[in-house]
Motif scaffolding. Structure first.
Motif, PDB file in Angstrom:
ATOM      1  N   ARG A 165      -2.862 -23.237  -3.421  1.00 37.89           N
ATOM      2  CA  ARG A 165      -3.100 -22.956  -4.672  1.00 37.89           C
ATOM      3  C   ARG A 165      -2.971 -24.704  -5.619  1.00 37.89           C
ATOM      4  O   ARG A 165      -2.780 -25.636  -4.919  1.00 37.89           O
ATOM      5  N   MET A 178       1.601 -24.161 -13.397  1.00 41.92           N
ATOM      6  CA  MET A 178       0.792 -23.302 -14.079  1.00 41.92           C
ATOM      7  C   MET A 178       0.403 -23.637 -11.834  1.00 41.92           C
ATOM      8  O   MET A 178      -0.070 -24.292 -11.238  1.00 41.92           O
ATOM      9  N   TYR A 179      -0.235 -22.342 -11.642  1.00 46.00           N
ATOM     10  CA  TYR A 179      -1.071 -22.507 -10.151  1.00 46.00           C
ATOM     11  C   TYR A 179      -2.061 -21.512 -10.336  1.00 46.00           C
ATOM     12  O   TYR A 179      -2.646 -20.690 -11.268  1.00 46.00           O
ATOM     13  N   HIS A 180      -3.136 -22.722  -9.262  1.00 48.40           N
ATOM     14  CA  HIS A 180      -4.747 -21.854  -9.773  1.00 48.40           C
ATOM     15  C   HIS A 180      -5.524 -22.163  -8.420  1.00 48.40           C
ATOM     16  O   HIS A 180      -4.577 -22.069  -7.013  1.00 48.40           O
ATOM     17  N   PRO A 227      -4.975 -19.697 -15.129  1.00 52.27           N
ATOM     18  CA  PRO A 227      -4.158 -20.100 -14.032  1.00 52.27           C
ATOM     19  C   PRO A 227      -4.046 -19.090 -13.444  1.00 52.27           C
ATOM     20  O   PRO A 227      -3.799 -17.614 -13.958  1.00 52.27           O
ATOM     21  N   GLU A 273       1.981 -18.455 -14.320  1.00 49.00           N
ATOM     22  CA  GLU A 273       2.623 -19.781 -15.076  1.00 49.00           C
ATOM     23  C   GLU A 273       4.539 -19.467 -15.237  1.00 49.00           C
ATOM     24  O   GLU A 273       4.908 -18.714 -15.302  1.00 49.00           O
TER      25      GLU A 273
END
Length: 388
Positions: free
Chosen positions: A272, A282-284, A292, A295
């Motif tokens: 990620r 945050m991760y995407h 994202p 969060e």
């Protein structure tokens, strides 16, 4: 004569004010503009060369020969006096670059100072003093890596953009109080790239824009900062403008690839793109995602927030792993290298060591509200920390 002038220059650069770059503050400059009379670092000297010799004549302090007239010019001016001339009307909202800042910010600062001489008179700062701005920026499509021209308008309270030039209704209206703007040329692969982030439908929304002109994109960036500062000065009239400047825009603390696993022992690690934005982690799925996948609010260490190397008992280990504990759950991640793990852990731990400000509590409540609404939504993949 040449040796004597070399010694004179060597002594000048050691003087207070001259011992750091006149444009970015980098220590121990090795170059100078002999007609402007300032000492420069290598990076800023490169930008000065691009101004042309009719604006700035660059010389090496050690490799070039200096004549009497050039040395006398440096003695007569120097960094402190030059700043008093070229920076006399720098507005409080203007972000003065430091060494290592995005190249477009540094380039346009130098061009604004010496080429356009914007800060010698407030009459040349209409993009700041007008408290509004309108124009076309290239905007990335939400679900594909294509950019399209879109009309953007800044008013005294919001930023709006329109799908078409003649559209009457905006595609989005973003309150400036919720908007963060950061320069993102490396990630966007655009020299003049700008990332806009704000809360939308229970999640952070990212918009990516650029303009062919570096001058134009910096004007948009500074115009947003200016209007946000005006808004904050109205909201907090007893606070000095200089104290409000840190709240105008925030660069991301750190961002990059990490692997993350879910709360179940059977969950696999998935790659990620993580962004640490102040107290929000945050991760995407990818660096240029519009939203994202999750969060995480980072609170104060004494409120059951902590970070440590390794994984909890029963969790699968993976590369250079570390665990982030919050009151809600423990998040397990791993970095691609030992150095990367150290960088991420240090950045997160610095946040956890910092006590909460009133605005931090507001951010925590907003994220909690977003998580609650997201759980009740069909789009449950927006929920905070609910998925890998």
């Amino acid at each position: 004569m040449s040796d004597r002038n070399s010694r004179r220059i060597s002594e000048l650069v050691k003087q207070s004010g001259n011992n750091e770059c006149a444009d970015c503050g980098y220590q121990n400059p090795e170059w100078a503009s002999c007609n402007i009379g300032v000492f420069l670092c290598t990076t800023c000297a490169t930008w000065h060369r691009r101004l042309g010799t009719h604006v700035s004549k660059v010389k090496s302090l050690k490799l070039d020969k200096w004549d009497d007239e050039q040395v006398e010019s440096m003695e007569a001016v120097g960094n402190i006096q030059a700043k008093q001339k070229y920076e006399v009307h720098v507005p409080a909202c203007y972000r003065i670059p430091k060494a290592g800042d995005p190249p477009v910010l540094l380039e346009q600062w130098i061009r604004a100072k010496y080429e356009r001489q914007e800060f010698m008179s407030v009459d040349k700062q209409t993009y700041i003093t007008n408290n509004s701005m309108e124009g076309t920026l290239m905007k990335k499509a939400r679900d594909e890596n294509k950019y399209f021209p879109r009309k953007f308008v800044i008013s005294d309270k919001s930023l709006k953009y329109y799908s078409k030039e003649n559209s009457k209704e905006p595609k989005a209206t973003i309150p400036l109080s919720e908007l963060n703007v950061c320069l993102a040329p490396a990630k966007m692969n655009q020299d003049n790239g700008l990332q806009l982030s704000y809360m939308c439908d229970g999640s952070t929304r990212h918009i990516y824009v650029y303009h062919e002109s570096g001058e134009t994109i910096i004007q948009w960036y500074m115009a947003i900062r200016s209007i946000k500062l005006n808004w904050l000065m109205v909201a907090y009239p007893s606070v000095a403008a200089e104290e409000l400047v840190p709240y105008l825009t925030n660069d991301f603390v750190i961002e990059g690839w990490l692997s993350k696993t879910g709360p179940s022992e059977r969950d696999a690690y998935r790659k990620r793109w993580f962004i640490l934005d102040d107290r929000k982690l945050m991760y995407h799925e990818g660096p240029m995602d519009a939203y994202p996948r999750g969060e995480i609010f980072l609170g104060y260490k004494d409120d059951n927030y902590s970070i440590q190397e390794g994984v909890p008992r029963g969790c699968k280990d993976h590369d250079f792993s570390f665990s982030l504990t919050t009151p809600e759950r423990t998040f397990v991640m791993s970095a691609p290298t030992l150095d990367e793990r150290s960088r991420w852990m240090q950045a997160i731990n610095t946040v956890l060591e910092r006590t909460l400000r009133p605005q931090d509590n507001q951010s925590k409540m907003a994220l909690a509200s977003s998580r609650k609404s997201a759980r009740n939504s069909r789009h449950s993949w927006f929920s905070l920390g609910s998925l890998v």
